[in-house]
Each structure stands twice: as structure tokens, then as C-alpha cells.
Enzyme design. Structure first.
Site, short mmCIF file in Angstrom:
data_model
loop_
_atom_site.label_atom_id
_atom_site.label_comp_id
_atom_site.label_asym_id
_atom_site.label_seq_id
_atom_site.Cartn_x
_atom_site.Cartn_y
_atom_site.Cartn_z
N ASP A 111 0.85 -1.20 0.00
CA ASP A 111 0.00 0.00 0.00
C ASP A 111 0.88 1.24 0.00
O ASP A 111 1.68 1.46 0.92
CB ASP A 111 -0.92 -0.01 1.22
CG ASP A 111 -2.08 0.98 1.08
OD1 ASP A 111 -1.85 2.11 0.58
OD2 ASP A 111 -3.20 0.63 1.46
N SER A 161 -6.88 4.18 -1.67
CA SER A 161 -6.67 2.73 -1.63
C SER A 161 -7.93 1.92 -1.88
O SER A 161 -7.84 0.73 -2.16
CB SER A 161 -6.09 2.33 -0.27
OG SER A 161 -4.81 2.87 -0.12
N PHE A 341 -4.71 -9.77 15.43
CA PHE A 341 -3.63 -9.59 16.39
C PHE A 341 -3.62 -8.22 17.06
O PHE A 341 -2.81 -8.00 17.95
CB PHE A 341 -2.30 -9.88 15.69
CG PHE A 341 -2.27 -11.26 15.07
CD1 PHE A 341 -2.12 -12.38 15.88
CD2 PHE A 341 -2.47 -11.43 13.71
CE1 PHE A 341 -2.13 -13.66 15.33
CE2 PHE A 341 -2.48 -12.70 13.15
CZ PHE A 341 -2.32 -13.82 13.96
N ASP A 357 2.72 -10.31 18.44
CA ASP A 357 2.37 -10.05 17.04
C ASP A 357 3.29 -10.79 16.06
O ASP A 357 4.51 -10.65 16.13
CB ASP A 357 2.48 -8.55 16.74
CG ASP A 357 1.57 -7.74 17.65
OD1 ASP A 357 0.49 -8.26 17.99
OD2 ASP A 357 1.94 -6.62 18.03
N GLU A 383 -1.09 -8.08 1.93
CA GLU A 383 -0.91 -6.63 1.90
C GLU A 383 0.14 -6.16 2.90
O GLU A 383 0.04 -6.44 4.10
CB GLU A 383 -2.23 -5.90 2.21
CG GLU A 383 -2.05 -4.39 2.04
CD GLU A 383 -3.16 -3.55 2.66
OE1 GLU A 383 -3.26 -2.38 2.27
OE2 GLU A 383 -3.91 -4.04 3.51
N ASP A 388 2.05 2.66 3.56
CA ASP A 388 1.20 3.85 3.35
C ASP A 388 1.10 4.69 4.62
O ASP A 388 1.21 5.92 4.57
CB ASP A 388 -0.18 3.36 2.93
CG ASP A 388 -1.15 4.49 2.65
OD1 ASP A 388 -0.93 5.22 1.68
OD2 ASP A 388 -2.13 4.62 3.41
N HIS A 392 2.19 8.55 5.26
CA HIS A 392 1.21 9.58 5.67
C HIS A 392 1.70 10.35 6.89
O HIS A 392 1.45 11.54 7.04
CB HIS A 392 -0.14 8.95 5.98
CG HIS A 392 -0.98 8.65 4.76
ND1 HIS A 392 -1.25 9.59 3.81
CD2 HIS A 392 -1.59 7.51 4.36
CE1 HIS A 392 -2.00 9.05 2.86
NE2 HIS A 392 -2.21 7.78 3.17
N ASP A 429 -0.98 0.08 -4.83
CA ASP A 429 -2.23 0.69 -5.23
C ASP A 429 -1.99 2.10 -5.77
O ASP A 429 -2.64 2.55 -6.71
CB ASP A 429 -3.24 0.70 -4.08
CG ASP A 429 -2.64 1.10 -2.74
OD1 ASP A 429 -1.44 1.43 -2.69
OD2 ASP A 429 -3.38 1.09 -1.74
N HIS A 505 -1.06 10.92 -0.99
CA HIS A 505 -0.67 9.98 -2.04
C HIS A 505 -0.05 10.73 -3.21
O HIS A 505 -0.24 11.94 -3.35
CB HIS A 505 -1.90 9.21 -2.53
CG HIS A 505 -2.53 8.36 -1.48
ND1 HIS A 505 -3.73 7.74 -1.63
CD2 HIS A 505 -2.10 8.03 -0.24
CE1 HIS A 505 -4.04 7.06 -0.54
NE2 HIS A 505 -3.06 7.23 0.33
#
Ligand code: ZN
Length: 575
Positions: A111, A161, A341, A357, A383, A388, A392, A429, A505
Site C-alpha cells: 500500500d 486505496s 492480532f 504479534d 498486503e 502507506d 502519511h 495501489d 498519495h
């Protein structure tokens, strides 16, 4: 100052000036004005010199060795010629196309993994192994076929996305913010959903008897995975708690609900998103004191119980919520696996608690072990969802470590499957406004500084920068001096040109890497929604199956109609 090629070594601050181009300078005036051109050249020369001098004063540590950055073997032209000839040999082999039927399909979706992220992750991976980095080959770099994917949404130049997931999973471009519906559906408008649902390659695979799985580092009801099973006018409808009353009254269902109800026999679901599965205010099993981790559902449903109730009694279904439970499973005895998780998204790989995890690679390994028990094969979506999120937040280090971890998972999947019967596609994506540059020398830490200071504000700058985002920082009316901060910190926010709380993005094309049966059909500049059409064609699932009658599903190449005709001619069968 005539020197144009010199380097200063020491720590990660290296100074280099190949071709005299290492300084930012005003753009050249038009060539029709020689006087201005001369002045420009003069100014540029001065800028270069002052930059070099100040950079030297600021950054120079250690000795000057012009060639020390170049690995010894790379000085021999034979090294590069041999390397290129070997690559050529491998490329020539690709003339024998792999037209097998893909029994298995694995799709890796990074992503926000634009091309600049791929390159930076490659360098990081190499540097984690104490190499300069640039020469490193990611697992995805080894894929023989590469294409570009045009990512725009039907209503957005720079996509999100959800609309993109609908494209590369359902084969239809859609509006931003919507999942599993065509562009006739408007975001958040529940009453535009019905009749506009589009199905995904996960459904097509399921319908043809394959096992199917979803593995993600985000919530399992996040945009990317949700397009495999849900049809929602809004990607943010994680549970009914996040839906407007109007949408609920019009009968739209939240995405977590759809995960459990739409396709009831998804074999493997791994990721985060526990809180959306439990009634509102249910205490979380891991974070008992955290109110934000509590259940969100207004309808009072326990979706874990519902998931269990839909499984046949004679099958073995397991719900796990931590790594220990996951690794204790014997995949050979597991028919259905649901692993959640975290209450929301999983932790960044750099922050991951190895006790509770699992890593993405661990999840992928178990998923493939379970799915590959089906003699008819499987479809698996993996994924790397938080590349991503790192971007961000302007936290390039988090984003790049996420990308490196996904690359490890790609290697893991490659080691467990065969090119003969498994089509693997790696793509993104969309991109981000993430960049790195600044004439950094070979082997410069990917999180390091450019080897000069700005000729304008006289301050150093990191190679990694964002076009916009939270890293924009002005101190006392000037750009922050990064040499005063720990720019190699896991959570350092790289500087951006425009202040934004969330970096955005990017709109440029992303890469598609492919290997295995029919991978060569990903070969040029494609619309993003083309991708699942290729995967389905390769696996003889979905709508386009006319070629499958003559194809051999055992893994040997299909003869093709012409070859068949030639083989039959001597027998006179056709006449
Ligand atoms: Zn995003």
C-alpha cells in the site's frame, strides 16, 4: 576551484561533486540571451564553490579518498560486462513463455509503495546487510516481468486505496473511497450501492474450487482487503458504529459484517481489527485498560462467534489473537484460520512485539501452508498495508522497514511455491509524494544527509523529503536545521515543502512485478484494472476461459491450437 570530483568520507556525511552538479542553482535562462546565460553561469559557479566550501566546513570529516566508495570488483569493466551478459542470458530464456495454467495466484500489494519507495527500500535492505545498498536486489527485483499501472480512480487523478483496490481486485475502476462497487456508486451514498456490486478475483477463485486467503498488516476490514469480499459505498464503514444512521436504515452493512457473511468459507484471514468484531465496549483481550481498544459494534453481534458458527462441524477452524497461538498451530490440521492480532491496524514492523504479534512473513508462511493443501490451488492476497501509513505520517523509516518486511514475505512465498504453477504479482495501489535525492554518494545512509548544504538557506538537508506532510518545520522563521535533530530516528518526520497533517498519495504510475504462468501479459503501461483480468486468465478462473479447454492444468505448457493442428495433420484426422 576546478575540482569536480572529490569525496570526503567519514560517518555518513560524504561530500561529492560529480560533473559539478551538486549544487542547487537558478534555472538556466533561455539560450537566446547570451549575456544572461553568462551571468547565470557565473552565479552558478559561485554557488557551487560556496556550497562546496561551506559543506566542507560543515561536513568534512576524515580523509579524502576519491575512489574509496567504489567496491573493488566494480572497478573492473569485466564485472559489469559479465553481470550484463548474465542478465541478457536470463532475458533470452524468457522467449520460452510460461503459458502453464496458474494453479495458485499470490498477489502482494504494497500500500503506497511507489517506485521511489521500492528503490529506497532496496537500498535500506542492502544497508541492513552492511552493503552500500544500491546494488542490492529485492525479491521483487528478481521478477522477470514488469509493467506500469495507471492508478487514477474514475473520479480522482490522485487515487485512494479503496477505488484502486476495486480496480486491481475486481477488474473495474471505481470512485475513490468505495470498495467492491462500480463507478455508478457514489461515496457514502448507501442507496447507490445495490445493483452496482462487482466481484473480486478472490470470489472467482473460490467459485472455481480454490482455497482463498487474506493476509494484511492493517485491519482485515481496511480498504485493500475489503475489496476482495465487500461491497461498500464507503471504505470507512468498518463496523456499524462508523456508519451514518441513514446508511443503516437503508440496509447497508458494515465491512466487518460483510467479511463474515459475504463469502463464508475464506480459509485464511490474518491481520488486525479485533475491535470491529465485538459488541460495543467489550474489553479487548490484550489491552484491557485501553478504552479505544474496546468493541465497537452497535448491533451487539460477536462476529468471531458468527465466523465459527458458519464453519462445518467436521472441519477444524481456529481463531487466534497472538503470535504464540498462531505459531503453535499445525497447519496440516487447520482448515480455517482467523487471526486478529490487534484491535486496529497491526504495529509497525519496527515497533512489533515479537511475543504477541507475528511478522508479515510468518503470517504468509502459515497462510500458504494451509491454502496449499487444496489440490485445486489457491488465491492469496498479501498486503504490506502500513507502508502507506508510515508515509502519511512522514515517517519514512517506518514506511521503508514495512516495505523491506513485505519483500521478505515475497521471498518466503517464493521459497514455498513453484514458477511452474504459481503466478505471483507484486504491485502497489498508488504512490506517495516521497522522494530522495541530493546527489548523495554511493552507500550514503538512506536516512542520511545530502552531501551539501542548501545554497539558499545554507542549511543541510536529508536525502529523503516529502512534497507535503507533517514534517514541514519552520524554526525562528527559517527551515529547521536538521543537523540539530535525530533524523535517523524511527519516528523522524522528513521535511516537506508544504505543511499538511497527513502527507498525501502521489499520482504517478506504480510498478507491477510478475513471475510464473502468463506473467508476460503484464508487460507495458496498463490501466490498473487490467491486473486481475490477467491473473484470472492465467488461472482459468473468472469470465475469460475459452483458452482453458486446450490448456493442461498439470503444469506443462499448453500446445496451442496451431501446434495441435500440425500434430494432427499427418494422421489425416482432420480430413
Ligand atoms: Zn493512504
Amino acid at each position: 576551484m576546478g575540482i569536480r570530483s572529490w569525496e570526503v568520507r567519514g560517518s555518513e556525511h560524504r561530500l561529492t561533486s560529480p560533473n559539478g552538479l551538486t549544487t542547487a542553482s537558478p534555472p538556466p535562462p533561455t539560450l537566446s540571451h547570451p549575456r544572461r546565460l553568462y551571468l547565470w553561469a557565473l552565479e552558478r559557479e559561485r554557488a557551487l564553490e560556496s556550497t562546496m566550501i561551506s559543506a566542507f566546513l560543515v561536513l568534512a570529516v576524515g580523509t579524502c579518498l576519491a575512489t574509496s566508495l567504489v567496491p573493488e570488483k566494480e572497478k573492473d569493466p569485466k564485472y559489469w560486462r559479465d553481470q550484463a551478459q548474465q542478465t541478457l542470458k536470463n532475458a533470452l530464456r524468457l522467449q520460452n513463455l510460461n503459458t502453464n495454467v496458474a494453479k495458485n495466484i499470490i498477489m502482494f500489494l504494497g500500500d503506497g509503495m511507489g517506485v521511489s519507495t521500492v528503490t529506497a527500500a532496496r537500498i535500506l535492505k542492502g544497508q541492513l546487510h552492511h552493503n552500500p545498498g544500491e546494488e542490492t536486489r529485492l525479491e521483487m527485483d528478481k521478477f522477470p516481468h514488469v509493467a506500469l499501472s495507471k492508478t487514477y480512480n474514475t473520479n480522482a487523478q490522485v487515487p485512494d486505496s479503496a477505488g484502486t483496490a476495486t480496480a486491481y481486485l475486481c477488474g473495474v475502476k471505481a470512485n475513490e473511497g468505495t470498495v467492491g462497487v462500480s463507478a455508478a456508486t457514489q461515496r457514502s451514498q448507501c442507496n447507490t450501492t445495490r445493483g452496482n456490486e462487482v466481484t473480486s478475483i478472490l470470489r472467482w477463485a473460490k467459485d472455481s474450487g480454490k482455497s482463498v486467503g487474506i493476509v494484511t498488516t492493517t485491519r482485515v476490514n481496511h480498504a485493500t482487503p475489503s475489496a476482495t469480499y465487500a461491497h461498500s459505498a464507503d471504505r470507512d464503514w468498518y463496523s456499524d458504529n462508523e456508519m451514518p444512521p441513514e446508511a443503516l436504515s437503508q440496509g447497508c452493512k458494515d465491512i466487518a459484517y460483510q467479511l463474515m457473511h459475504n463469502i463464508r468459507d475464506i480459509e485464511v484471514i490474518l491481520g488486525g481489527g479485533r475491535k470491529y468484531m465485538f459488541p460495543k465496549n467489550t474489553t479487548d483481550v490484550e489491552y484491557e485498560q485501553d478504552e479505544k481498544a474496546r468493541g465497537t459494534r452497535l448491533d451487539g453481534l460477536n462476529l468471531i462467534d458468527i465466523w465459527k458458527s458458519f464453519k462445518p462441524r467436521h472441519k477444524h477452524s481456529h481463531y487466534v489473537w497472538n503470535r504464540t497461538e498462531l505459531l503453535a498451530l499445525k497447519p496440516s490440521t487447520v482448515d480455517y484460520l482467523l487471526g486478529l492480532f490487534e484491535p486496529g491496524d497491526m504495529q509497525y514492523e519496527l515497533n512489533r512485539n515479537n511475543g504477541t504479534d507475528p511478522s508479515l512473513s510468518e503470517m504468509v508462511e502459515i497462510a500458504i501452508k494451509i491454502l496449499s493443501k487444496n489440490p485445486r490451488g489457491f488465491f492469496l492476497l498479501v498486503e504490506g498495508g502500513r507502508i502507506d501509513h508510515g508515509h502519511h505520517e512522514g515517517k519514512a523509516k517506518q514506511a521503508l522497514h514495512e516495505a523491506v518486511e513485505m519483500d521478505l514475505a515475497i521471498g518466503q512465498a517464493g521459497a514455498m511455491t513453484s514458477l511452474e504453477d504459481t503466478l505471483t504479482v507484486v504491485t502497489a495501489d498508488h504512490s506517495h509524494v516521497f522522494t530522495f535525492g541530493g546527489y548523495t554518494p554511493r552507500g550514503n545512509s538512506i536516512f542520511g544527509l545530502a552531501p551539501m548544504v542548501s545554497d539558499t538557506d545554507k542549511k543541510p538537508f536529508t536525502a529523503i523529503l516529502y512534497g507535503n506532510g507533517p514534517g514541514y518545520k519552520v524554526v525562528g522563521g527559517e527551515r529547521e536545521n536538521v543537523s540539530m535533530v535525530d533524523y535517523a530516528h524511527n519516528n523522524y518526520q522528513a521535511q516537506s515543502a508544504v505543511p499538511l497533517r497527513h502527507e498525501t498519495h502521489g499520482g504517478e504510475d506504480v510498478a507491477v512485478f510478475a513471475k510464473g504462468p502468463m506473467a508476460h501479459l503484464l508487460h507495458g503501461v496498463h490501466e490498473q484494472n487490467y491486473i486481475p483480468h490477467v491473473m484470472a486468465y492465467a488461472a482459468c478462473i473468472g469470465a475469460n476461459r475459452d483458452h482453458c479447454a486446450s490448456a493442461n492444468s498439470s503444469g506443462s505448457p499448453s500446445p496451442g491450437p496451431l501446434l495441435l493442428l500440425l500434430a494432427l495433420l499427418p494422421l489425416g484426422i482432420l480430413f
